[in-house]
Design an enzyme around this catalytic site. Sequence first.
Site, PDB file in Angstrom:
ATOM      1  N   HIS A   1      50.430  19.146  48.074  1.00 55.74           N
ATOM      2  CA  HIS A   1      50.766  18.585  46.765  1.00 55.74           C
ATOM      3  C   HIS A   1      49.680  18.878  45.747  1.00 55.74           C
ATOM      4  O   HIS A   1      48.549  19.216  46.083  1.00 55.74           O
ATOM      5  CB  HIS A   1      51.024  17.079  46.837  1.00 55.74           C
ATOM      6  CG  HIS A   1      49.878  16.223  47.291  1.00 55.74           C
ATOM      7  ND1 HIS A   1      49.678  15.860  48.599  1.00 55.74           N
ATOM      8  CD2 HIS A   1      48.877  15.622  46.604  1.00 55.74           C
ATOM      9  CE1 HIS A   1      48.613  15.076  48.704  1.00 55.74           C
ATOM     10  NE2 HIS A   1      48.098  14.919  47.491  1.00 55.74           N
TER      11      HIS A   1
ATOM     12  N   GLU B   1      41.885  18.158  48.646  1.00 61.22           N
ATOM     13  CA  GLU B   1      42.318  17.226  49.691  1.00 61.22           C
ATOM     14  C   GLU B   1      42.907  18.039  50.835  1.00 61.22           C
ATOM     15  O   GLU B   1      43.610  19.025  50.604  1.00 61.22           O
ATOM     16  CB  GLU B   1      43.370  16.277  49.093  1.00 61.22           C
ATOM     17  CG  GLU B   1      43.949  15.263  50.060  1.00 61.22           C
ATOM     18  CD  GLU B   1      45.064  14.415  49.405  1.00 61.22           C
ATOM     19  OE1 GLU B   1      45.113  14.307  48.159  1.00 61.22           O
ATOM     20  OE2 GLU B   1      45.887  13.883  50.157  1.00 61.22           O
TER      21      GLU B   1
HETATM   22  C1  V0V Z   1      34.886  14.149  39.571  1.00 58.51           C
HETATM   23  N1  V0V Z   1      34.561  15.421  39.358  1.00 58.51           N
HETATM   24  C2  V0V Z   1      35.661  16.166  39.437  1.00 58.51           C
HETATM   25  C3  V0V Z   1      36.713  15.248  39.704  1.00 58.51           C
HETATM   26  N2  V0V Z   1      36.190  14.019  39.791  1.00 58.51           N
HETATM   27  N3  V0V Z   1      35.859  17.485  39.317  1.00 58.51           N
HETATM   28  C4  V0V Z   1      37.126  17.927  39.466  1.00 58.51           C
HETATM   29  N4  V0V Z   1      38.187  17.114  39.722  1.00 58.51           N
HETATM   30  C5  V0V Z   1      38.020  15.790  39.848  1.00 58.51           C
HETATM   31  N5  V0V Z   1      39.050  15.012  40.111  1.00 58.51           N
HETATM   32  C6  V0V Z   1      33.240  15.964  39.117  1.00 58.51           C
HETATM   33  C7  V0V Z   1      32.503  15.227  38.019  1.00 58.51           C
HETATM   34  O1  V0V Z   1      32.812  15.770  36.775  1.00 58.51           O
HETATM   35  C8  V0V Z   1      31.065  15.467  38.415  1.00 58.51           C
HETATM   36  O2  V0V Z   1      30.677  16.748  38.011  1.00 58.51           O
HETATM   37  C9  V0V Z   1      31.103  15.435  39.931  1.00 58.51           C
HETATM   38  O3  V0V Z   1      32.467  15.764  40.293  1.00 58.51           O
HETATM   39  C10 V0V Z   1      30.757  14.082  40.513  1.00 58.51           C
HETATM   40  O4  V0V Z   1      31.524  13.136  39.831  1.00 58.51           O
HETATM   41  P1  V0V Z   1      30.980  11.709  39.428  1.00 58.51           P
HETATM   42  O5  V0V Z   1      31.636  11.295  38.174  1.00 58.51           O
HETATM   43  O6  V0V Z   1      29.510  11.681  39.498  1.00 58.51           O
HETATM   44  O7  V0V Z   1      31.426  10.855  40.650  1.00 58.51           O
HETATM   45  P2  V0V Z   1      32.647   9.964  40.824  1.00 58.51           P
HETATM   46  O8  V0V Z   1      32.120   8.598  41.077  1.00 58.51           O
HETATM   47  O9  V0V Z   1      33.636  10.127  39.724  1.00 58.51           O
HETATM   48  O10 V0V Z   1      33.281  10.524  42.163  1.00 58.51           O
HETATM   49  C11 V0V Z   1      33.926  11.770  42.193  1.00 58.51           C
HETATM   50  C12 V0V Z   1      34.556  11.898  43.594  1.00 58.51           C
HETATM   51  C13 V0V Z   1      35.526  10.692  43.768  1.00 58.51           C
HETATM   52  C14 V0V Z   1      35.292  13.216  43.659  1.00 58.51           C
HETATM   53  C15 V0V Z   1      33.466  11.860  44.660  1.00 58.51           C
HETATM   54  O11 V0V Z   1      36.496  10.700  42.736  1.00 58.51           O
HETATM   55  C16 V0V Z   1      36.201  10.654  45.100  1.00 58.51           C
HETATM   56  O12 V0V Z   1      35.636  10.205  46.121  1.00 58.51           O
HETATM   57  N6  V0V Z   1      37.487  11.117  45.171  1.00 58.51           N
HETATM   58  C17 V0V Z   1      38.238  11.111  46.424  1.00 58.51           C
HETATM   59  C18 V0V Z   1      39.249   9.966  46.449  1.00 58.51           C
HETATM   60  C19 V0V Z   1      40.307  10.077  45.385  1.00 58.51           C
HETATM   61  O13 V0V Z   1      40.179  10.796  44.405  1.00 58.51           O
HETATM   62  N7  V0V Z   1      41.415   9.292  45.557  1.00 58.51           N
HETATM   63  C20 V0V Z   1      42.540   9.257  44.618  1.00 58.51           C
HETATM   64  C21 V0V Z   1      43.675  10.098  45.070  1.00 58.51           C
HETATM   65  P3  V0V Z   1      29.195  17.108  37.571  1.00 58.51           P
HETATM   66  O14 V0V Z   1      28.873  16.130  36.477  1.00 58.51           O
HETATM   67  O15 V0V Z   1      28.375  16.905  38.828  1.00 58.51           O
HETATM   68  O16 V0V Z   1      29.259  18.535  37.139  1.00 58.51           O
HETATM   69  S1  V0V Z   1      44.478   9.331  46.457  1.00 58.51           S
HETATM   70  C22 V0V Z   1      45.528  10.493  47.164  1.00 58.51           C
HETATM   71  O17 V0V Z   1      45.512  11.688  46.702  1.00 58.51           O
HETATM   72  C23 V0V Z   1      46.338  10.054  48.220  1.00 58.51           C
HETATM   73  C24 V0V Z   1      46.394   8.639  48.667  1.00 58.51           C
HETATM   74  C25 V0V Z   1      47.186  11.031  48.961  1.00 58.51           C
HETATM   75  O18 V0V Z   1      47.306  12.171  48.583  1.00 58.51           O
HETATM   76  O19 V0V Z   1      47.820  10.608  49.987  1.00 58.51           O
HETATM   77 CO    CO Z   2      46.667  13.375  47.030  1.00 57.68          CO
END
Ligand code: V0V
Ligand code: CO
Length: 164
Positions: A23, A150
Amino acid sequence: MSPSPSPSPSQPPAPTGITRIDHVGIACRDLDASIEFYQRVHGLTVEHEEVNEEQGVREVMLRTNGTDDGNASYLQLLEPTHSDSPVAKFLDKYGEGVHHVAFGTGNVDTAAHAAAGNGIRVLGSEPRPGTAGSRIVFLHPRDCGGVLTELVQAPEDTTGDRNH
Ligand code: V0V
Ligand code: CO
């Protein structure tokens, strides 16, 4: 003692072995408005809806097509359930848009291990519950060319139909 199964330094690390785009995750502020958009413009309908409190999302899956491995590809529309969830932070920083790309794999543990072997940060210590009984891990976007990635293992009994 038998030789170690890990590759020698001269061998490249194994690839993840992904089999499909499972997805594309899209962050939105108003889930119902986004559903209406994809229905009206593209004719897609909701196959599955759930709240995943651990991930802080209310989400729906809109099926786009089947794939060669017997599963399917979806759009996943994501609305945050609270203001400090990953999707809420993303919306604050970037606004609505593509949040992540999810690749299907037959074995998410092996795929995550292979990603780590390639020097990619795997977020979390083990796969977490994903949509409709799937198992998921996320790879750090900074290690994946700016793409929050993912890895998804579909439920074992899936035939590509998440409408159950
Ligand atoms: C953050 N960054 C991204 C981003 N989110 N880059 C691309 N796409 C994204 N979605 C970049 C951000 O600009 C920073 O860049 C760096 O990553 C670190 O971001 P941060 O702001 O310091 O940290 P956080 O606290 O925003 O954490 C980012 C992460 C967090 C990715 C670690 O969002 C995470 O753990 N995501 C995984 C869980 C998730 O997203 N769940 C929701 C979907 P620079 O400044 O270092 O250059 S749930 C789902 O999909 C499900 C249930 C499913 O499919 O079944
Ligand atoms: Co997802």
